[in-house]
Enzyme design. Sequence first.
Site: not given
Length: 358
Positions: A142, A167
């Site tokens: 990501s 995350y």
Amino acid sequence: MKHLLTGTAGFIGFHLAKRMLERGDEVVGLDCINDYYDVNLKYARLEQTGIDRNKIENGKFVQSIKYPNYRFIKLKLEDRKAILKLFEQEKFDKVCNLAAQAGVRYSLQNPFTYIDSNISGFLNILEGCRHNGVRHLAYASSSSVYGLNEEMPFSVHHNVDHPISLYAASKKSNELMAHTYSYLYGIPTTGLRFFTVYGPWGRPDMALFLFTKAIIEGKPIDVYNNGNMQRDFTYIDDIVEGIVRVIDNPPVGNPEWTGKQPDPGTSVAPYKVYNIGNSKPVKLLDFIEAIEEALGKKAIQNFLPLQPGDVPATWADVSDLVSDLDYQPNTDIRIGVKRFVEWYKEFLMIDNNPKIKL
């Protein structure tokens, strides 16, 4: 080639599965179909690829009625025994792991979910690849891994040791874990740092979906950092094109890599990390304007401060992907937003009322 694609009830995984099936690959799709957002949207994606939701049971294959080369199985990545059994039985040539617990803000309230799925689950994928001769593992990372880095555009050759959400930390961990397995066991691995993916069949927790829904319903939209945000919005077709090129081209070790000046994006091992973005940052207010234009309706904007875990800007340096694999993202933001709005109205609305409450 026989591929395992995880996350095929999800946004990117659904589009990737369709693309690979339509070019004739044999695909096993996997998803746990969790309730992070409305499962009806996930089942609807699966139905588009010929998977009957009424036949889905945990741990059992469902044959697609649309694609003879597609089977789907419902499993959790963290189910170690089931994942390793799947690898042993199927003997995949290549694996693309897109399944993960997504969301920056959600990770602030539900941290353990990210460890279970994104860390323990990814370890099970790595072990499956290690013991069953998988030729290439591509996996979702990501743009959030860039964290506190302010050097623009974000490059895979930058240091990314300062994430600001769990995350992001879980995705950075995936890259470290993959490198370890590439080095120890010679498994070619490629990490894919996605930059704000959008388009038809997208996630309901993403800005485009939230904004479109609110504007249609005449409700205010939350505009964070008082609108002073930039995102490298990347249309789903451009993302899928990049993933397919990566899957087809396993990495080899970089002969020029040295531990005295270590390059974070490559290694002496068969390991590589790529940014997949549009490389053209868009101001959030311009993005909202594109939605207003597609809907023919103005938004009511509620300006708020920057949220914990968010970064004010993202901008992908995709030069490695361009030079290595001739990747050329080319979808203009207004065209991409228009396609999403058309899909939203067709799939989710009847006489301006929602078919599915999301």
